[in-house]
Design a protein around this motif. Structure first.
Motif, PDB file in Angstrom:
ATOM      1  N   VAL A 241      -6.096  10.026   0.484  1.00 39.05           N
ATOM      2  CA  VAL A 241      -7.227   9.094   0.432  1.00 39.05           C
ATOM      3  C   VAL A 241      -6.869   7.856   1.242  1.00 39.05           C
ATOM      4  N   ASP A 242      -7.811   7.353   2.041  1.00 32.30           N
ATOM      5  CA  ASP A 242      -7.577   6.120   2.797  1.00 32.30           C
ATOM      6  C   ASP A 242      -7.957   4.905   1.968  1.00 32.30           C
ATOM      7  N   ARG A 243      -7.874   3.705   2.538  1.00 34.44           N
ATOM      8  CA  ARG A 243      -8.147   2.493   1.785  1.00 34.44           C
ATOM      9  C   ARG A 243      -9.619   2.384   1.365  1.00 34.44           C
ATOM     10  N   SER A 244     -10.487   3.009   2.125  1.00 39.94           N
ATOM     11  CA  SER A 244     -11.919   2.959   1.758  1.00 39.94           C
ATOM     12  C   SER A 244     -12.256   3.885   0.602  1.00 39.94           C
ATOM     13  N   GLY A 245     -11.328   4.759   0.214  1.00 42.04           N
ATOM     14  CA  GLY A 245     -11.564   5.666  -0.899  1.00 42.04           C
ATOM     15  C   GLY A 245     -12.011   7.055  -0.460  1.00 42.04           C
ATOM     16  N   LYS A 246     -12.046   7.318   0.852  1.00 36.32           N
ATOM     17  CA  LYS A 246     -12.502   8.616   1.343  1.00 36.32           C
ATOM     18  C   LYS A 246     -11.333   9.601   1.378  1.00 36.32           C
ATOM     19  N   VAL A 247     -11.652  10.870   0.971  1.00 32.76           N
ATOM     20  CA  VAL A 247     -10.647  11.926   1.042  1.00 32.76           C
ATOM     21  C   VAL A 247     -10.603  12.428   2.483  1.00 32.76           C
ATOM     22  N   ILE A 248      -9.496  12.206   3.156  1.00 33.33           N
ATOM     23  CA  ILE A 248      -9.399  12.604   4.554  1.00 33.33           C
ATOM     24  C   ILE A 248      -8.624  13.912   4.727  1.00 33.33           C
ATOM     25  N   LYS A 249      -8.006  14.383   3.641  1.00 32.10           N
ATOM     26  CA  LYS A 249      -7.253  15.635   3.733  1.00 32.10           C
ATOM     27  C   LYS A 249      -7.160  16.257   2.354  1.00 32.10           C
ATOM     28  N   ALA A 250      -7.318  17.609   2.290  1.00 34.68           N
ATOM     29  CA  ALA A 250      -7.239  18.328   1.019  1.00 34.68           C
ATOM     30  C   ALA A 250      -6.433  19.614   1.231  1.00 34.68           C
ATOM     31  N   GLU A 251      -5.462  19.838   0.343  1.00 36.04           N
ATOM     32  CA  GLU A 251      -4.595  21.016   0.430  1.00 36.04           C
ATOM     33  C   GLU A 251      -4.668  21.767  -0.899  1.00 36.04           C
ATOM     34  N   PRO A 252      -5.421  22.880  -0.989  1.00 35.13           N
ATOM     35  CA  PRO A 252      -5.538  23.623  -2.243  1.00 35.13           C
ATOM     36  C   PRO A 252      -4.341  24.552  -2.451  1.00 35.13           C
ATOM     37  N   GLY A 253      -4.122  24.931  -3.713  1.00 42.30           N
ATOM     38  CA  GLY A 253      -3.085  25.909  -4.053  1.00 42.30           C
ATOM     39  C   GLY A 253      -1.715  25.324  -4.278  1.00 42.30           C
ATOM     40  N   VAL A 254      -1.641  24.019  -4.575  1.00 40.67           N
ATOM     41  CA  VAL A 254      -0.321  23.434  -4.814  1.00 40.67           C
ATOM     42  C   VAL A 254       0.157  23.775  -6.213  1.00 40.67           C
ATOM     43  N   LYS A 255       1.276  23.185  -6.603  1.00 46.14           N
ATOM     44  CA  LYS A 255       1.879  23.490  -7.897  1.00 46.14           C
ATOM     45  C   LYS A 255       0.889  23.291  -9.030  1.00 46.14           C
TER      46      LYS A 255
END
Length: 292
Positions: A234-248
């Protein structure tokens, strides 16, 4: 005669008289003979009155002659021979060794052996000190290297080396060593973000110091169930700029669930914060159920 009164005595007297008579006759004829005066023995010498002479007529009286000139020959004075002092040659030391010489040789041999032994002991001592010094230097160098390595690790992980804990180990999803999570959290929980208490049974989210302002959801197309954990940036504005599914923490890594979970995480929105990091890590938990 009265002493010849027996036949045996008469016979003995007769025999004795005959033997004595024969012995006297024998001595008379075969006894030692000599001349008186005895014959002189030696060499006959010609008559003369001088020590020299010549001719064949033998004078009967002394011959008149000039006195003999006696030429005196010079007599060499012979210096009396002084008795030579006999100097006894000293026997070579190598050939005749007295007991004192043997004792001196033994003492010198013992001293030489002691000197060699002392030199060998000194060399061994110096070598042992050198080896011990090299060992100490190597240990000190290794300790300094380990200490420098530890300091570097502490600098990378934010001073974990100064922690008051006694346990060792490293756990988390970053590239730096350490124990990622929250001191009040569950050591068996799959997430490292958000407030403690997020369980595995339902949907959830977390971003340290930030509150959620908006969220959405993308439905699955395969009718499966499972929980998918999505790591978000998440950047400072609160937007999700990257998502990685399937983590622990994910219980179903089916592609038909991972993609809807990723799209759902991108729909989340947090409040803006100018003091927040440029990129802050958080999580979103999507729980898919059958028929949804």
């Amino acid at each position: 005669m009265s002493f010849l009164d027996t036949r045996h005595k008469k016979k003995s007297f007769t025999l004795t008289t005959l033997l004595l008579s024969g012995l006297l006759l024998l001595l008379f004829y075969i006894g030692l003979t000599y001349l008186d005066p005895p014959i002189e023995n030696g060499i006959a010498v010609n008559f003369g009155t001088m020590d020299f002479g010549s001719g064949e007529v033998q004078p009967k009286e002394k011959v008149k002659s000039e006195p003999k000139e006696v030429v005196s020959e010079p007599v060499e004075q012979v210096e009396p021979v002084k008795p030579q002092e006999v100097v006894a040659e000293e026997a070579p030391v190598e050939k005749v060794l007295t007991s004192n010489d043997e004792e001196s040789i033994k003492i010198k041999q013992q001293q030489e052996a002691k000197r060699k032994a002392d030199e060998a002991a000194e060399k061994a001592k110096v070598e042992a000190e050198r080896i011990a010094k090299e060992k100490r230097d190597a240990e000190e160098k290794q300790r300094q290297e380990q200490e420098a390595k530890k300091k570097n690790i502490d600098a990378l992980i934010g001073g974990i080396g100064k922690s008051d804990g006694t346990s060792t180990g490293s756990e988390g999803d970053d590239n730096k060593p350490g124990d990622k999570g929250n001191p009040d959290g569950d050591p068996y929980a799959p997430t490292y973000y958000g407030a403690p208490g997020v369980g595995n049974g339902g949907s959830g989210y977390g971003l340290s110091g930030r509150t959620l302002s908006n969220q959405g959801k993308v439905s699955q197309e395969c009718n499966e169930e499972g929980v998918v954990w999505v790591r978000i940036t998440v950047d400072r504005s609160g937007k999700v700029i990257k998502a990685e599914p399937g983590v622990k923490g994910t219980t179903n890594n089916s592609p038909c669930l991972l993609e809807p979970a990723r799209k759902t995480a991108l729909l989340y929105k947090w409040n803006s914060d100018s003091k927040a990091p440029a990129q802050q890590i958080g999580f979103v938990v999507i729980n898919f159920k059958l028929g949804q």
